[in-house]
Write an enzyme that holds these catalytic residues in place. Structure first.
Site: not given
Ligand code: G1P
Ligand code: ZN
Length: 544
Positions: A113-114, A278, A280, A282-283, A377
């Protein structure tokens, strides 16, 4: 294609956290480490023969290597088809969509992710089930259990697959399909939002925008959707090339890490709208000229305005937020008379509610918002939602936010993160807070009287599963809250998160700086947990 059974021994640290297994790349590079975990997943899934598995990641360092390993293991374990994003790329929401659209059995998403990427940084892997959402704790506990007893994994002798050419090939018993990672997702977005209106608003320059892809996965998605389809100028998407190390940055969309965007949005040259996503995809971070929209406010505003968006024009069945997310969306739900659910941190807890049709929108304070269109998300979805809103309401971001506060009041909110705290210290902080809980109710601190003090425990209303120890909450008579929890996604030491909120109904007091407005509660949080005192730090590492 020869199946080989390779003997292996367990690693004792393969317990998935908030969002899959995340470790340093070097940990994943140990012999058999990735293989053990993937085999543990496959062993826990029941009958996988001839089933379809979706595979892709955010393009970070080790993504391609991991994909080749997984292809061979999937073939050896009897999967019938693999659907893989070209170049090994799939954003998390796009992977969720592909699992659903092609009715796959599940998917493996490779991402941390982030978290930063590169040889000395982080890698991650998580399994998503057939509804497109992250596997529940029942699954992740089974993966972990299996990983502790594993003795062998299966693979095949096979040359590396060309991940860059779109198309299908049959190799032995498995069909390998490489797809364009963007087109299905772009189609989905067009089915939700008013693309014609967006095109007009962009071509007439009513909306000017800047999207920071942070050298991560959303670059190709944003270029296709915002530039090619909606007609925004090519300079509207910055850092659009996915890089294995995200250009050496944290691909985390907040004011600290998306600083290029942040500087512009608070300058004279600011466009109408600015956003970032982010690692991947999703944010999301939402900003307008001279304003940053907190994710908790963003969720509430999307819920309050959802009827203006084609896909949600009939209204929402309900909404949900993670426990530490501010209560702003609760006020919208109350006004619209729809249910509002409070779940533990992590997207996996929304899945059952979405599947059962109990909620349409959901979100987390950690820059995550989404809806029933996928089971993750979705960063670009939130961006398009805001653009659609600006286009319909013909109002600036600042005006939309201020209108919302006028109507519902403002939940002033902030989160303080203390990163890489020594694990024993972090654990003792939580232990000592836990001990204080029974003594807190009724205590008075300035104008705040403690109404309840507990540890959040969630019972899923659909499957009855119970998740304990999901964060320490201290709630006050006036609705303010302080929440403490340890992160489940970090890879070094422990991260203590402190979430603080206070409701301000008086419109004349809405334009306050959150840190100042919350100063008393911030001090009280320190008094209760003593993180500064115990770690010798003077301030949090990140404030969002
Ligand atoms: C963090 C966020 C959480 C989010 C998760 C995955 O988890 O707080 O809301 O779902 O990342 O993006 P944490 O590190 O707090 O466990
Ligand atoms: Zn993410």
């Amino acid at each position: 294609m020869q199946i080989e059974t390779i003997p292996t021994t367990p690693y004792n640290d393969q317990n998935p956290g908030t969002s899959g297994l995340r470790k340093k790349v070097k940990v994943f590079q140990q012999p058999g480490y990735l293989e053990n975990f993937v085999q543990s997943i496959f062993d826990s899934l029941g009958d996988i023969s001839n089933k379809t598995l979706v595979l892709g990641g955010d393009g970070r360092y080790f993504n391609r290597v991991a994909i080749q390993i997984i292809i061979k293991m999937a073939a050896a374990n009897g999967f019938g088809e693999l659907i893989i994003g070209q170049g090994g790329l799939l954003s998390t929401p796009a992977a969720s969509n592909i699992i659903r659209k092609y009715q796959a059995f599940g998917g493996l998403i490779l991402s941390a992710s982030h978290n930063p990427g590169g040889p000395d940084e982080d890698f991650g892997i998580k399994y998503n089930v057939s509804n497109g959402g992250p596997a529940s704790e029942t699954y992740t506990e089974a993966f972990y259990k299996r990983s502790q007893a594993i003795t062998e994994y299966k693979t095949v002798t096979l040359q590396d697959i060309d991940l860059d050419s779109i198309g299908s090939q049959q190799i032995g018993t498995i069909k390998i399909t490489i797809i364009d990672p963007v087109s299905d997702y772009a189609e989905l977005m067009q089915s939700i939002f008013d693309f014609n209106l967006l095109k007009q608003s962009i071509s007439s320059n009513y909306i000017t925008l800047l999207f920071d892809a942070m050298s991560a996965i959303t670059g190709p998605y944003a270029k296709r959707i915002l530039v090619d389809i909606l007609g925004a100028s090519s300079e509207s998407v910055i850092n659009a090339e996915p890089l294995e190390d995200f250009g050496g940055h944290h691909p985390d969309p907040n004011l600290a890490h998306a600083h290029e965007l942040a500087e512009l949005m608070f300058s004279e040259k600011a466009p109408t709208f600015g956003a970032a996503s982010d690692g991947d995809g999703d944010r999301n971070m939402i900003t307008g000229s001279n304003i940053f929209v907190t994710p908790s406010d963003s969720l509430a505003i999307l819920a309050a305005n959802a009827h203006l968006i084609p896909a949600y024009s009939k209204g929402l069945s309900g909404v949900a937020r993670s426990m530490p997310t501010s209560q702003a969306v609760d006020r919208v739900a109350a006004k619209y008379n729809i249910p509002c659910y409070e779940t533990p941190t992590g997207w996996k807890f929304f899945g059952n509610l979405l599947d059962a049709g109990k909620i349409t929108l959901c979100g987390e304070e950690s820059f995550g918002t989404g809806s029933n269109h996928v089971r993750e998300k979705d960063g670009l979805w939130a961006v398009l939602f805001w653009l659609n809103l600006i286009a319909v309401r013909r109002q600036s971001v600042v005006d939309i936010v201020h209108d919302h506060w006028q109507k519902f009041g403002r939940d002033i909110y902030c989160r303080h993160d203390y990163e890489a705290v020594e694990t024993p210290i972090a654990n003792s902080i939580v232990e000592d807070l836990r001990k204080q809980l029974p003594t807190l109710p009724g205590q008075i601190f300035g104008e705040y009287t403690v109404k309840y003090a507990d540890e959040f425990c969630y019972e899923d209303s659909i499957d009855g599963s119970i998740s304990k120890n999901q964060g320490i909450r201290i709630g006050f008579e006036n609705g303010s809250r302080i929440v403490f929890r340890l992160s489940g996604t970090g890879t070094v030491g422990a991260t203590l998160r402190i979430y603080i909120e206070r409701f301000e109904p008086n419109a004349e007091k809405h334009n306050q700086d959150a840190q100042l407005a919350l100063a008393f509660l911030i001090d009280l949080a320190e008094q209760l947990c003593e993180v500064k005192k115990r770690t010798g730090r003077t301030e949090p590492d990140v404030i969002t």
